[in-house]
Motif scaffolding. Structure first.
Motif, PDB file in Angstrom:
ATOM      1  N   ALA A 119     -11.211   2.408   4.789  1.00 30.56           N
ATOM      2  CA  ALA A 119     -10.017   1.684   4.346  1.00 30.56           C
ATOM      3  C   ALA A 119      -9.998   0.211   4.768  1.00 30.56           C
ATOM      4  CB  ALA A 119      -8.761   2.392   4.848  1.00 30.56           C
ATOM      5  N   GLY A 147      -8.807  -4.440  -2.572  1.00 23.91           N
ATOM      6  CA  GLY A 147      -9.493  -3.923  -1.391  1.00 23.91           C
ATOM      7  C   GLY A 147      -9.482  -4.912  -0.249  1.00 23.91           C
ATOM      8  N   LEU A 148      -8.605  -5.900  -0.339  1.00 27.80           N
ATOM      9  CA  LEU A 148      -8.581  -6.910   0.726  1.00 27.80           C
ATOM     10  C   LEU A 148      -7.328  -6.814   1.594  1.00 27.80           C
ATOM     11  CD1 LEU A 148      -9.985  -9.977  -1.190  1.00 27.80           C
ATOM     12  CD2 LEU A 148     -11.047  -8.782   0.727  1.00 27.80           C
ATOM     13  N   GLY A 149      -6.408  -5.933   1.220  1.00 25.40           N
ATOM     14  CA  GLY A 149      -5.146  -5.838   1.955  1.00 25.40           C
ATOM     15  C   GLY A 149      -5.338  -5.414   3.396  1.00 25.40           C
ATOM     16  N   LEU A 150      -5.937  -4.245   3.570  1.00 24.85           N
ATOM     17  CA  LEU A 150      -6.089  -3.741   4.934  1.00 24.85           C
ATOM     18  C   LEU A 150      -7.083  -4.569   5.735  1.00 24.85           C
ATOM     19  CD1 LEU A 150      -5.913   0.122   4.538  1.00 24.85           C
ATOM     20  CD2 LEU A 150      -4.222  -1.416   5.528  1.00 24.85           C
ATOM     21  N   SER A 151      -8.055  -5.144   5.063  1.00 28.40           N
ATOM     22  CA  SER A 151      -9.003  -5.960   5.825  1.00 28.40           C
ATOM     23  C   SER A 151      -8.323  -7.222   6.343  1.00 28.40           C
ATOM     24  CB  SER A 151     -10.248  -6.282   5.010  1.00 28.40           C
ATOM     25  OG  SER A 151      -9.908  -6.971   3.835  1.00 28.40           O
ATOM     26  N   ALA A 153       1.184   4.245  -2.731  1.00 29.85           N
ATOM     27  CA  ALA A 153       0.930   5.646  -2.364  1.00 29.85           C
ATOM     28  C   ALA A 153       2.110   6.548  -2.723  1.00 29.85           C
ATOM     29  CB  ALA A 153       0.620   5.740  -0.866  1.00 29.85           C
ATOM     30  N   SER A 167     -11.526  -0.236  -2.324  1.00 30.28           N
ATOM     31  CA  SER A 167     -10.265   0.114  -2.955  1.00 30.28           C
ATOM     32  C   SER A 167     -10.464   1.363  -3.783  1.00 30.28           C
ATOM     33  CB  SER A 167      -9.786  -1.030  -3.846  1.00 30.28           C
ATOM     34  OG  SER A 167      -8.607  -0.640  -4.514  1.00 30.28           O
ATOM     35  N   THR A 168      -9.438   2.219  -3.789  1.00 31.39           N
ATOM     36  CA  THR A 168      -9.505   3.392  -4.652  1.00 31.39           C
ATOM     37  C   THR A 168      -8.671   3.157  -5.905  1.00 31.39           C
ATOM     38  OG1 THR A 168      -7.640   4.356  -3.485  1.00 31.39           O
ATOM     39  CG2 THR A 168      -9.828   4.986  -2.721  1.00 31.39           C
ATOM     40  N   LYS A 169      -8.146   1.933  -6.007  1.00 32.09           N
ATOM     41  CA  LYS A 169      -7.223   1.650  -7.111  1.00 32.09           C
ATOM     42  C   LYS A 169      -7.966   1.067  -8.306  1.00 32.09           C
ATOM     43  CE  LYS A 169      -3.868   0.989  -3.561  1.00 32.09           C
ATOM     44  NZ  LYS A 169      -3.078   0.086  -2.743  1.00 32.09           N
ATOM     45  N   ASP A 227       4.758   5.895   5.581  1.00 32.93           N
ATOM     46  CA  ASP A 227       5.233   6.271   4.250  1.00 32.93           C
ATOM     47  C   ASP A 227       5.045   7.768   4.084  1.00 32.93           C
ATOM     48  OD1 ASP A 227       2.660   7.024   2.922  1.00 32.93           O
ATOM     49  OD2 ASP A 227       2.162   4.914   3.287  1.00 32.93           O
ATOM     50  N   VAL A 274     -11.794   8.122   2.673  1.00 34.15           N
ATOM     51  CA  VAL A 274     -11.054   6.890   2.401  1.00 34.15           C
ATOM     52  C   VAL A 274     -10.634   6.238   3.716  1.00 34.15           C
ATOM     53  CG1 VAL A 274      -8.924   5.949   1.427  1.00 34.15           C
ATOM     54  CG2 VAL A 274     -10.262   7.622   0.132  1.00 34.15           C
ATOM     55  N   ASN A 314       0.837  -1.201   0.000  1.00 35.77           N
ATOM     56  CA  ASN A 314       0.000   0.000   0.000  1.00 35.77           C
ATOM     57  C   ASN A 314       0.866   1.243   0.000  1.00 35.77           C
ATOM     58  OD1 ASN A 314      -2.396  -1.329  -0.048  1.00 35.77           O
ATOM     59  ND2 ASN A 314      -2.828  -1.131   2.150  1.00 35.77           N
ATOM     60  N   GLY A 369      -1.198   9.916   1.125  1.00 39.64           N
ATOM     61  CA  GLY A 369      -2.105  10.018   2.268  1.00 39.64           C
ATOM     62  C   GLY A 369      -3.534   9.699   1.893  1.00 39.64           C
ATOM     63  N   THR A 383       1.265   8.523   5.468  1.00 41.55           N
ATOM     64  CA  THR A 383       0.412   7.666   6.272  1.00 41.55           C
ATOM     65  C   THR A 383       1.249   6.895   7.289  1.00 41.55           C
ATOM     66  OG1 THR A 383      -1.100   7.371   4.411  1.00 41.55           O
ATOM     67  CG2 THR A 383      -1.204   5.717   6.160  1.00 41.55           C
ATOM     68  N   GLY A 420      -6.124  -3.125  -7.462  1.00 42.27           N
ATOM     69  CA  GLY A 420      -6.569  -3.187  -6.074  1.00 42.27           C
ATOM     70  C   GLY A 420      -7.653  -4.216  -5.866  1.00 42.27           C
TER      71      GLY A 420
HETATM   72  P1  ADP Z   1      -6.082  -2.139  -2.070  1.00 43.43           P
HETATM   73  O1  ADP Z   1      -4.660  -1.855  -1.744  1.00 43.43           O
HETATM   74  O2  ADP Z   1      -6.265  -3.399  -2.802  1.00 43.43           O
HETATM   75  O3  ADP Z   1      -6.794  -0.986  -2.692  1.00 43.43           O
HETATM   76  P2  ADP Z   1      -6.370  -2.129   0.782  1.00 43.43           P
HETATM   77  O4  ADP Z   1      -7.386  -2.736   1.685  1.00 43.43           O
HETATM   78  O5  ADP Z   1      -4.970  -2.529   1.000  1.00 43.43           O
HETATM   79  O6  ADP Z   1      -6.837  -2.400  -0.677  1.00 43.43           O
HETATM   80  O7  ADP Z   1      -6.461  -0.570   0.903  1.00 43.43           O
HETATM   81  C1  ADP Z   1      -7.700   0.069   0.757  1.00 43.43           C
HETATM   82  C2  ADP Z   1      -7.546   1.512   0.329  1.00 43.43           C
HETATM   83  O8  ADP Z   1      -6.953   2.256   1.385  1.00 43.43           O
HETATM   84  C3  ADP Z   1      -6.611   1.712  -0.825  1.00 43.43           C
HETATM   85  O9  ADP Z   1      -7.264   1.541  -2.066  1.00 43.43           O
HETATM   86  C4  ADP Z   1      -6.159   3.140  -0.631  1.00 43.43           C
HETATM   87  O10 ADP Z   1      -7.120   4.054  -1.085  1.00 43.43           O
HETATM   88  C5  ADP Z   1      -6.130   3.273   0.869  1.00 43.43           C
HETATM   89  N1  ADP Z   1      -4.766   3.095   1.396  1.00 43.43           N
HETATM   90  C6  ADP Z   1      -4.287   2.006   2.028  1.00 43.43           C
HETATM   91  N2  ADP Z   1      -3.013   2.206   2.437  1.00 43.43           N
HETATM   92  C7  ADP Z   1      -2.668   3.441   2.029  1.00 43.43           C
HETATM   93  C8  ADP Z   1      -1.468   4.240   2.165  1.00 43.43           C
HETATM   94  N3  ADP Z   1      -0.381   3.780   2.764  1.00 43.43           N
HETATM   95  N4  ADP Z   1      -1.499   5.497   1.661  1.00 43.43           N
HETATM   96  C9  ADP Z   1      -2.599   5.967   1.058  1.00 43.43           C
HETATM   97  N5  ADP Z   1      -3.749   5.280   0.914  1.00 43.43           N
HETATM   98  C10 ADP Z   1      -3.793   4.027   1.390  1.00 43.43           C
END
Ligand code: ADP
Ligand code: MG
Length: 659
Positions: free
Chosen positions: A459, A474-478, A407, A465-467, A446, A455, A403, A450, A501, A472
């Motif tokens: 998150a 959208g499962l990374g942070l979860s 960013a 996901s904003t990607k 990082d 978001v 992530n 931001g 961030t 993306g």
């Molecule tokens: P993904 O990376 O697949 O989009 P994540 O669950 O990892 O899904 O993250 C969800 C969203 O949170 C990202 O799409 C992004 O918008 C935001 N995000 C996560 N980490 C960061 C970061 N370090 N800096 C900025 N935005 C972040």
């Protein structure tokens, strides 16, 4: 001004004054007979002047008990003393002509007329006043009964110095003191020791006096010394002249309310969890779709491989198998991540030194992120250990690092720091899911783009996901969130658009005798079997069993296999062969793996056990964790993973067993 021009007849003047008076005036001779009787006397008593004159006042107006006293007093009154008769100003009852008895106030003065004293009696009808007093008394009585009967509020009155003067049943119920114990005591005994030391009770009274009211919440102390949260209102009480005569104090016990609030909060949390699970349920449709696509890739490629091998085109076979494997891997990752979010994945937590783990991961992270990002790890001194699943933690770290890379499109710095920290009660109050205590903090920072507030709020949501679609999931942070929560930790993101961030992970400090940690295993190369070690494989799925037999044999192990518990036990009972390790699925037809393992180790005490599972089952995993000391490997697994686990188990001390 001139005085009245012509002399006035003093008898007429006296007559006029008497008739204008508000009270009944009666002139008495020493023998008690009436010599004069004014208009008001006529009104009050009902006798005309003619009827009254010459009659004995006591006989005419007073009930017997008062009459006798009056006559005696008059007769005894010494001649020659004038003025108000002491002791003759009093309240007594009189009779109207109608026979009605009513209260009067009597005042007498003696005047002298010749040989005899004369007495002027002023008689005032006080029935209205008495009635008002009585009414007031009754109202007060009713009010006090009302106050007394209120049991939800402690109501008491204080004198200006703060001593308790009244105490209702609510006060007794809430504070534990009965009225006899507390009345006359200073109300500061209801406050905590600290409040008393700080002179809080008196300050509160002064404040009420100054502002006309005091209201606040605070802790109070019951008779038995226990504390409770209370809401107190104090009003100063003043008399007509504005002089402070005391305070009214109303106290409410808030404990029940607080408990209710807490229960509500817990319910809310449970509900949130349920909602999350429901969301996952709804997402399953979408996942199934993804999954189907991947299956199509896998099945299609396998079909292709079969066809190509029949045709002898082995280059195509390899390509097709490669694609099938990649598809299957992606499916496995998807499952992993979903399980992580639903907090259902079985974890294998071990005590870990995160500084060492970080040191061994920096290179890998640097490689994964590329040259544009500078990765730096700063390990805090004297870092406590944590007890977590190493693999999941590394996956979480990687997710955060990826992530961060996303960013920082133009490059930047990724810093990972560790330190010991303490989350206090205050923090826990603001974050109800946090248990206060000692934590190891891992901060991942990082200097990228931001996040906006919107978001940031979403998150952690799975599939948020904003990607762009392919970048993306959208499962990374979860995944990170689910894993940290499941590990008893806490996670928080600090981010501003354009300001980079920081993700802060708090993991509970591990205390206790260190178990055998993972570290020792790191030096193991992927290694196969030592001389003819035998594995008993128990797996009900035929394909999986065949696959596992294959890779174990490939590693040089001898393999016995069984499709279920009973077949496995039969082998253990009947075979003379030496068996070193039981590799068993957790869920089996005809009994679970744990029961099988227990029975197997009864039969062969030196037998080592490795469980396999694709999913958590309460039989072996309590709240997502393995039973302490149980080795477990997750399906689907690579040969290398299995090789490492088998080797480290077989090389470890034989299992310690209770005799
Ligand atoms: P993904 O990376 O697949 O989009 P994540 O669950 O990892 O899904 O993250 C969800 C969203 O949170 C990202 O799409 C992004 O918008 C935001 N995000 C996560 N980490 C960061 C970061 N370090 N800096 C900025 N935005 C972040
Ligand atoms: Mg991500």
């Amino acid at each position: 001004m001139t005085s009245i021009s012509s002399p006035i007849d003093s008898a007429k003047l006296a007559r006029g004054l008497l008739d204008a008076a508000f009270d009944a005036f009666v002139l008495l001779r020493a023998d008690g007979t009436i010599a004069e009787w004014n208009e008001r006397a006529v009104e009050i008593f009902g006798w005309s002047r003619e009827e009254a004159l010459g009659r004995n006042l006591a006989a005419l107006l007073l009930p017997e008990k008062h009459g006798a006293v009056l006559s005696r007093d008059l007769q005894r009154y010494p001649l020659g003393r004038l003025g108000e008769i002491p002791g003759q100003r009093r309240e007594l009852s009189a009779l109207r002509r109608s026979g009605e008895e009513f209260p009067i106030e009597l005042k007498m003065a003696a005047i002298e007329e010749g040989e005899e004293p004369l007495f002027v009696c002023s008689l005032r009808d006080i029935s209205a006043r008495k009635a008002a007093q009585q009414e007031l008394r009754e109202t007060e009585q009713q009010f006090s009964t009302l106050v007394q009967s209120i049991s939800n509020y402690a109501i008491c009155m204080l004198d200006p110095e703060g001593r308790v003067t009244t105490w209702n049943s609510g006060a007794e119920r809430i504070m534990g003191f009965c009225a006899e114990e507390i009345i006359g005591q200073h109300f500061s005994s209801l406050y905590t020791e600290d409040d008393r030391k700080g002179d809080v009770p008196m300050r509160v009274l002064r404040q009420a006096q100054r502002d006309g009211k005091f209201a606040a919440e605070g802790w109070r102390v019951r008779k038995d010394g226990s504390r409770f949260p209370a809401d107190t209102v104090i009003d100063p009480i003043r008399d007509h002249a504005g002089t402070l005569i005391g305070f009214a104090k109303v106290t409410r016990d808030l404990s029940a309310e607080r408990e209710a609030q807490q229960a509500l909060e817990e319910t809310r949390q449970k509900l949130a969890q349920i909602q999350k699970m429901e969301a996952i349920g709804q997402l399953t449709g979408g996942v199934a779709h993804d999954f189907n696509n991947l299956l199509t890739v896998v099945i299609g490629n396998l079909g292709m491989a079969q066809k190509a091998s029949a045709e002898g085109d082995f280059a195509r076979v390899r390509r097709a198998l490669g694609s099938a494997t990649r598809g299957a891997r992606r499916a496995a990752t998807l499952t992993q991540r979903l399980l992580a979010f639903s907090r259902q994945q079985p974890l294998d937590p071990k005590p870990l030194d995160l500084n060492r783990l970080l040191a061994s991961n920096v290179d890998f992270l640097q490689r994964s992120l590329g040259e544009m990002v500078a990765v730096e790890a700063v390990g805090g001194g004297g870092l406590w250990k944590v007890e977590i699943d190493r693999g999941e933690f590394e996956a979480a770290l990687l997710n955060l690092a990826l992530n961060a890379r996303d960013a920082m499109a133009g490059g930047g710095a990724l810093t990972i720091e560790t330190s010991n920290t303490f989350l206090d009660e205050m923090y826990a109050r603001a974050n109800p899911e946090v248990t206060p205590g000692q934590y190891v903090l891992v901060g991942v920072t990082d200097d990228g783009v931001g996040m906006t507030k919107e978001v940031l709020e979403r998150a952690f949501e799975p599939f948020f996901s904003t990607k762009p679609a392919r970048q993306g999931t959208g499962l990374g942070l979860s995944q990170v969130y689910g894993f940290i929560k499941q590990s008893g930790g806490h996670i928080r993101i600090y981010s501003e658009p354009g300001e980079g961030t920081t993700v802060k992970i708090y993991l509970p400090r591990y205390v206790g005798a260190d178990e055998k940690s993972d570290e020792a295993q790191e030096n193991h190369a992927t290694a196969g079997a030592a001389a003819a070690e035998t594995i008993l494989l128990v797996e009900d799925d035929e394909d999986v069993r065949a696959y596992l037999v294959e890779i174990c044999r490939d590693l040089g192990y001898r393999v016995l296999s069984a499709p279920g518990s009973s077949a496995a036990l039969r082998i253990l009972e009947e075979s003379d062969a030496r068996i070193d390790l039981l590799l068993s699925d957790v869920v089996l037809p005809g009994g679970n793996g744990r029961d099988l393992a227990a029975r197997a180790q009864e039969l062969r005490p030196d037998l080592k056990v490795l469980f396999m599972t694709g999913y958590s089952r309460n039989a072996i995993i309590h709240q997502g964790r393995l039973d302490a000391g149980r080795a477990m490997i997750q399906k689907p697994m690579t040969q290398r993973e299995l090789a490492d686990r088998l080797r480290s188990l077989l090389d470890a001390e034989p299992p310690r067993r209770k005799r």
